[in-house]
Scaffold this motif. Structure first.
Motif, PDB file in Angstrom:
ATOM      1  N   ALA A   1       2.825   6.576  -5.683  1.00 56.89           N
ATOM      2  CA  ALA A   1       1.748   5.584  -5.261  1.00 56.89           C
ATOM      3  C   ALA A   1       2.301   4.048  -5.231  1.00 56.89           C
ATOM      4  O   ALA A   1       1.872   3.348  -4.273  1.00 56.89           O
ATOM      5  CB  ALA A   1       0.405   5.975  -5.932  1.00 56.89           C
TER       6      ALA A   1
ATOM      7  N   ARG B   1       2.475   1.407  -2.216  1.00 55.67           N
ATOM      8  CA  ARG B   1       2.060   0.149  -2.265  1.00 55.67           C
ATOM      9  C   ARG B   1       2.842  -0.873  -1.980  1.00 55.67           C
ATOM     10  O   ARG B   1       2.407  -2.320  -2.043  1.00 55.67           O
ATOM     11  CB  ARG B   1       1.173  -0.368  -3.805  1.00 55.67           C
ATOM     12  CG  ARG B   1       0.157   0.634  -3.861  1.00 55.67           C
ATOM     13  CD  ARG B   1      -0.655   0.373  -5.221  1.00 55.67           C
ATOM     14  NE  ARG B   1      -1.427   1.462  -5.601  1.00 55.67           N
ATOM     15  CZ  ARG B   1      -1.472   2.143  -6.743  1.00 55.67           C
ATOM     16  NH1 ARG B   1      -0.476   1.950  -7.726  1.00 55.67           N
ATOM     17  NH2 ARG B   1      -2.182   3.136  -6.907  1.00 55.67           N
TER      18      ARG B   1
ATOM     19  N   MET C   1       4.091   6.874   5.804  1.00 55.24           N
ATOM     20  CA  MET C   1       3.900   5.772   4.728  1.00 55.24           C
ATOM     21  C   MET C   1       5.324   5.732   4.506  1.00 55.24           C
ATOM     22  O   MET C   1       5.623   4.501   3.783  1.00 55.24           O
ATOM     23  CB  MET C   1       3.226   6.418   3.671  1.00 55.24           C
ATOM     24  CG  MET C   1       2.636   5.468   2.778  1.00 55.24           C
ATOM     25  SD  MET C   1       1.286   4.419   3.641  1.00 55.24           S
ATOM     26  CE  MET C   1       1.634   2.934   2.638  1.00 55.24           C
TER      27      MET C   1
ATOM     28  N   SER D   1       3.538  -1.672   3.968  1.00 56.96           N
ATOM     29  CA  SER D   1       2.529  -1.792   2.941  1.00 56.96           C
ATOM     30  C   SER D   1       1.487  -2.737   3.409  1.00 56.96           C
ATOM     31  O   SER D   1       0.279  -2.739   2.866  1.00 56.96           O
ATOM     32  CB  SER D   1       2.821  -1.758   1.560  1.00 56.96           C
ATOM     33  OG  SER D   1       3.494  -2.979   1.325  1.00 56.96           O
TER      34      SER D   1
ATOM     35  N   GLY E   1      -2.361   1.419   3.867  1.00 54.83           N
ATOM     36  CA  GLY E   1      -2.808   1.512   2.570  1.00 54.83           C
ATOM     37  C   GLY E   1      -2.966   3.094   2.728  1.00 54.83           C
ATOM     38  O   GLY E   1      -3.388   3.842   3.355  1.00 54.83           O
ATOM     39  N   MET E   2      -2.568   3.687   1.438  1.00 58.97           N
ATOM     40  CA  MET E   2      -2.766   5.122   1.190  1.00 58.97           C
ATOM     41  C   MET E   2      -3.334   5.506  -0.114  1.00 58.97           C
ATOM     42  O   MET E   2      -3.690   4.890  -1.090  1.00 58.97           O
ATOM     43  CB  MET E   2      -1.297   5.774   1.072  1.00 58.97           C
ATOM     44  CG  MET E   2      -1.291   7.253   1.088  1.00 58.97           C
ATOM     45  SD  MET E   2       0.258   7.808   1.615  1.00 58.97           S
ATOM     46  CE  MET E   2       0.106   9.645   1.457  1.00 58.97           C
ATOM     47  N   VAL E   3      -4.277   6.439  -0.023  1.00 57.13           N
ATOM     48  CA  VAL E   3      -5.086   6.925  -1.020  1.00 57.13           C
ATOM     49  C   VAL E   3      -4.905   8.556  -1.273  1.00 57.13           C
ATOM     50  O   VAL E   3      -4.563   9.318  -0.423  1.00 57.13           O
ATOM     51  CB  VAL E   3      -6.533   6.884  -0.718  1.00 57.13           C
ATOM     52  CG1 VAL E   3      -7.393   7.620  -1.635  1.00 57.13           C
ATOM     53  CG2 VAL E   3      -6.952   5.484  -0.303  1.00 57.13           C
TER      54      VAL E   3
ATOM     55  N   VAL F   1      -8.561   3.057  -6.485  1.00 57.17           N
ATOM     56  CA  VAL F   1      -7.390   3.283  -5.538  1.00 57.17           C
ATOM     57  C   VAL F   1      -7.504   2.902  -4.087  1.00 57.17           C
ATOM     58  O   VAL F   1      -6.730   2.330  -3.601  1.00 57.17           O
ATOM     59  CB  VAL F   1      -6.920   4.878  -5.605  1.00 57.17           C
ATOM     60  CG1 VAL F   1      -5.740   5.144  -4.528  1.00 57.17           C
ATOM     61  CG2 VAL F   1      -6.220   5.254  -7.074  1.00 57.17           C
ATOM     62  N   ILE F   2      -8.858   3.277  -3.583  1.00 57.97           N
ATOM     63  CA  ILE F   2      -9.106   2.633  -2.176  1.00 57.97           C
ATOM     64  C   ILE F   2      -9.240   0.986  -2.307  1.00 57.97           C
ATOM     65  O   ILE F   2      -8.644   0.662  -1.314  1.00 57.97           O
ATOM     66  CB  ILE F   2     -10.490   3.280  -2.069  1.00 57.97           C
ATOM     67  CG1 ILE F   2     -10.618   4.826  -1.702  1.00 57.97           C
ATOM     68  CG2 ILE F   2     -11.117   2.464  -0.680  1.00 57.97           C
ATOM     69  CD1 ILE F   2     -11.878   5.274  -1.603  1.00 57.97           C
TER      70      ILE F   2
ATOM     71  N   ALA G   1      -5.512   0.120  -1.823  1.00 60.71           N
ATOM     72  CA  ALA G   1      -4.993   0.376  -0.506  1.00 60.71           C
ATOM     73  C   ALA G   1      -5.646  -0.511   0.546  1.00 60.71           C
ATOM     74  O   ALA G   1      -5.009  -0.807   1.647  1.00 60.71           O
ATOM     75  CB  ALA G   1      -5.638   1.739   0.126  1.00 60.71           C
TER      76      ALA G   1
ATOM     77  N   LEU H   1      -5.817   3.120   7.100  1.00 60.08           N
ATOM     78  CA  LEU H   1      -6.023   3.963   5.722  1.00 60.08           C
ATOM     79  C   LEU H   1      -5.479   5.230   5.845  1.00 60.08           C
ATOM     80  O   LEU H   1      -6.261   6.057   6.495  1.00 60.08           O
ATOM     81  CB  LEU H   1      -7.478   3.580   5.432  1.00 60.08           C
ATOM     82  CG  LEU H   1      -7.726   4.208   4.103  1.00 60.08           C
ATOM     83  CD1 LEU H   1      -7.090   3.432   2.917  1.00 60.08           C
ATOM     84  CD2 LEU H   1      -9.223   4.295   3.737  1.00 60.08           C
TER      85      LEU H   1
ATOM     86  N   ALA I   1      -5.702   8.653   3.934  1.00 61.14           N
ATOM     87  CA  ALA I   1      -6.484   9.306   2.764  1.00 61.14           C
ATOM     88  C   ALA I   1      -5.914  10.803   2.758  1.00 61.14           C
ATOM     89  O   ALA I   1      -6.309  11.349   3.608  1.00 61.14           O
ATOM     90  CB  ALA I   1      -7.857   9.206   2.934  1.00 61.14           C
TER      91      ALA I   1
END
Lengths: 307, 535
Positions: free
Chosen positions: A208, A212, B59, B93, B97-99, B167-168, B171, B179, B181
């Motif tokens: 994660a 980021r 990503m 990034s 953004g990643m969840v 986390v959201i 992101a 986004l 998810a």
């Protein structure tokens, strides 16, 4: 939180009380202390006199409560040999042992953790294999053998005698015994930090963090390493606890004037008061070190605080 | 400047390889997708379909064992390089953004969440002063009730839903165009899931971003999706607008998944027969700690239930509701603190020794995780035959019955000599069922027995349970958090919350006409629910 601290303190106290009682039992069962103190060919009357003087003619439970009372008052008896109190004999020797132990722990931590980190980051390739092979060698090697090898190499290769500086403690003199003593724990620190770091690196929060946009170096230093260090604290606690007891053999090999040497000598001369105090001191450091580790966890791992 | 018509993300003929020796050559192949501004594309498929691999490729965090071999990924009209590249990651990034599925696990456990969010701004060169105020603003945007205290919290101090909000927030901190998810609500309870879905929909408009939403759940798709792509075995089978695909699915596989997602209580009717297992006001309290820091946790509080022979009782509740603890009490694996348990009218609360052993053979269990439930060093036949042998069967008899059981649960006799690792999740659950049923139990307790399985496998295992029940006549207690499963399999149901029963009754009447406030909320938060009908 206060409940956690109180229960840890209570546990430490109970452990110490048990140790003190066990020491009492072992010394009573290892033979008649009066006979041990009297000269070898002393007649029975002399032995009885000793027994009366030491209170050994009283029932066992009275002896036990007297003994506990003495310990709580800080009276640990006197050496029969020199007539000095066992505490002062111990304190004379303590700095040398702490110097040696501290030095070897420093070597084990810096070398071990660096090797472990290098191995984890190069998982599976020759660096990793090399480090792992070294760590197996390191803790498979008995320190009396390795110590002798160090002395031999010094004598043959460098024409220097490393086998003991007598009563002096010096910065150069501590290196050979510290290396010998630290070798085994260097191996376990390398192995332990490698597996701990590998486990952390594969955790989802590092993936994660990569998503980021956080760089590899930053992920390693700010995220992976602090988390990987948590289980290492337990190992450091054990090392600290073994600081006094761990160096008995190494001190003999290098004629290092520390507590270990005193212990061996006291056992040989059946100096019960001194042996008793050293055993209690060893147990005491172990308990205190464990207590420190428990409290250290409170600081470094926020998850412990809520439990 | 965002061009309103240009695609945010474009995948054309993407192929990602699998390492040698995998069951297929490609993780995904010929995948072409387009996401337009402010649209949500739902990527739907079961585990192993390759949907998460696509997210990782976009990503730029694909593991090196899975190389991007074919095709192009374009973000805002620019090509994304095929290899993992540190420089590009920083740029990327900002735009994406990643969840993740497990929010708590995707946060560093020993750092305050506020600092973790600030770090994102730090590596993108935002000044110290601005960082904190932007993080706090973001924390209130994700509707955390107290942003200041959330800022100072550690991940473990938060619930799954709160952590997912964090986390959201992370992101969306850099205001990305996309986004991603990846199963963001799968690990959450239904009520929390509903809140998070609502939040994502709200933020999508507020932040003017597109969403790639990966899920296995059609209910979720109908709540959040504009476009949908259905995947199986690394290929896209069907794609189009959510409305069209859900109403009029073209592909057979899509149809079978949709069927599995229906809340259907029509099958079952309660038969009046004799009571076989009964619990009367049972309670269970767990104690933890030593002397000063002892804490008590009331897992089960005064629960009563009654199970009639040959029927199925569903125990429904969210995580922490005490449903698994209840199962342990009924199995006599945990000692109840008060109350009585009766088996065929006999009090078994304090049974010991041979009587307890005898009772154990009558009540069997199937657990949630088919991977953990089988000893990896036991051959299948030994795992199944172990029970009868312990209860006095000869080795030969137990083995021949084990082979019979295998064919009963739909596995070949050749499976007997193999080890658990050689089977899929669904097959392993069949083995566990065989292991339970070889004891000829009168009661089978299934604790979330299908939750770890994919939807299409779930349907098959549920059918198997029903079929075997008809043939062998045992009664079942089916513990589940999933209302669809409860509706499909049970005659009667009890709903649990915080260790207590809040509602009980016949399945159809509880689901069609819930009385307790909590049951109503549970049913209305089921994804895809729209007034009385699900989907």
């Amino acid at each position: 939180m206060t409940g956690f601290i109180l229960s840890k303190l209570l546990r430490a106290f109970i452990t110490l009380l048990l140790t003190v009682s066990l020491v009492f039992i072992f010394i009573r069962f290892s033979g008649d202390p009066a006979a041990a103190m009297a000269p070898p060919d002393a007649p029975q009357e002399v032995i009885d006199q000793y027994a009366e003087k030491l209170g050994l003619d009283k029932p066992l439970w009275v002896q036990y409560t007297n003994y506990l009372g003495q310990i709580f008052r800080g009276d640990f008896g006197h050496s029969v040999d020199s007539g000095r109190s066992s505490v002062s004999l111990f304190l004379d020797r303590l700095p040398a042992t702490l110097y040696l132990g501290g030095f070897s722990l420093l070597i084990a931590l810096t070398v071990g953790i660096s090797l472990g980190t290098v191995a984890a980051l190069n998982r599976g390739n020759f660096l990793d294999r090399g480090v792992m092979a070294f760590s197996v060698f390191a803790f498979a090697m008995p320190n009396f053998l390795f110590g002798l090898a160090v002395i031999l190499i010094g004598a043959l290769g460098f024409q220097t005698y490393l086998g003991g500086q007598g009563a002096s403690i010096s910065w150069v003199g501590v290196l050979p015994p510290a290396l010998t003593l630290g070798l085994a724990s260097t191996g376990s620190y390398a192995r332990f930090s490698r597996s701990s770091l590998l486990e952390t690196i594969n955790k989802p929060f590092l993936l994660a963090a990569e998503a980021r946009g956080i760089s590899r170096t930053r992920r390693l230093i700010f995220h992976a390493m602090p988390n990987a260090a948590i289980p290492l604290v337990t190992l450091i606690g054990l090392s600290l606890g073994g600081l006094i007891a761990g160096s008995v053999v190494t001190e003999q090999v290098f004629a290092w004037p520390g507590v270990g040497q005193l212990l061996v000598r006291s056992v040989a001369t059946r100096d019960i008061a001194t042996v008793q105090f050293i055993v209690l001191a060893i147990a005491g450091t172990m308990v205190v070190a464990n207590l420190l580790v428990d409290f250290l966890y409170l600081i470094i791992d926020p998850r412990i605080r809520v439990q | 400047m965002k061009n309103t018509n240009a695609a945010i993300l474009e995948l054309s003929n993407v192929g990602i390889g699998l390492p040698l020796g995998a069951d297929r050559q490609w993780a995904v192949r010929d995948v072409s997708l387009t996401i337009l501004p402010q649209q949500t594309l739902c990527l739907v498929g079961e585990s192993g379909s390759g949907k998460s691999v696509i997210a990782q490729a976009i990503m730029g965090i694909l593991p090196s064992a899975l190389p991007l071999k074919e095709g192009k990924i374009k973000l805002l009209g620019k090509d994304i390089p095929k290899q993992r590249s540190p420089n590009f990651n920083l740029l990327r990034s900002v735009k994406m953004g990643m969840v993740f599925q497990d929010a708590v696990a995707s946060l560093n456990p020993i750092k305050k969440v506020g600092h973790q969010l600030e770090e994102i701004l730090l590596v993108h060169g935002v000044s110290r002063k601005e960082r904190k105020s932007r993080v706090l603003k973001m924390l209130s945007a994700v509707l955390l009730p107290n942003p200041e205290s959330a800022y100072r919290s550690y991940p473990h101090e938060m619930s799954g839903g709160q952590a997912q909000r964090i986390v959201i927030a992370g992101a969306l901190l850099l205001n990305p165009s996309l986004l991603i998810a990846d199963e963001p609500t799968t690990a959450l309870d239904v009520t929390t899931q509903a809140e998070i879905l609502e939040l994502i929909t709200k933020l999508k408009i507020e932040f003017n971003t597109s969403v790639l939403f990966i899920t296995h759940d059609f209910g979720v798709v109908s709540e959040v999706g504009d476009q949908i792509a259905v995947m199986k075995d690394g290929k896209i089978l069907e794609q189009g607008s959510v409305k069209n695909v859900l109403k009029n699915p073209q592909n057979e596989y899509t149809r079978s998944l949709l069927k599995a997602a229906n809340l259907d209580t029509s099958k079952k009717k309660l038969k009046e027969t004799e009571e076989i297992l009964k619990a009367d006001n049972i309670s269970l309290t767990y104690k933890k700690g030593f002397f000063f820091n002892q804490t008590k946790f009331k897992a089960v509080q005064k629960v009563s239930l009654s199970l009639t022979a040959g029927s199925t009782l569903a125990v429904v509740g969210e995580s922490g509701s005490g449903k698994s603890s209840l199962a342990k009490c009924l199995l006599r694996l945990e000692k109840t603190n008060s109350g009585k348990i009766y088996y065929r009218g006999k009090d078994i609360t304090d049974l010991k020794g041979a009587h307890l052993k005898n009772f154990r053979s009558k009540v069997q269990v199937v657990l949630q995780d088919p991977f953990g439930a089988l000893d990896p060093r036991f051959k299948i036949i030994d795992a199944i035959a172990e029970g009868p042998i312990i209860h006095g069967s000869s080795w030969n008899e137990a083995n021949s019955r084990a082979i019979e059981m295998l064919s009963l649960v739909g596995l070949t006799p050749q499976s007997a000599e193999r080890y658990p690792q050689e089977f899929s999740g669904g097959q392993r659950q069949r083995i566990c069922i065989a292991r339970a049923l070889i004891m000829r139990p009168e009661v089978l307790i299934a604790d979330e027995a299908v939750s770890a399985l994919d939807v299409s496998i779930q349907v098959k295992i549920l059918d198997l349970f029903e079929d075997l029940q008809k043939r062998l006549g045992f009664a079942m207690i089916f513990i589940t958090h999933d209302l669809h499963v409860a509706a499909a399999i049970s005659d009667s149901v009890i709903v649990m919350k915080d260790g207590r029963v809040v509602e009980s009754g016949q399945t159809s009447s509880v689901f069609m006409n819930p009385q307790a406030k909590y049951t109503k909320m549970l049913i209305s938060s089921a994804p895809g629910y729209q007034g009385g009908e699900v989907l």
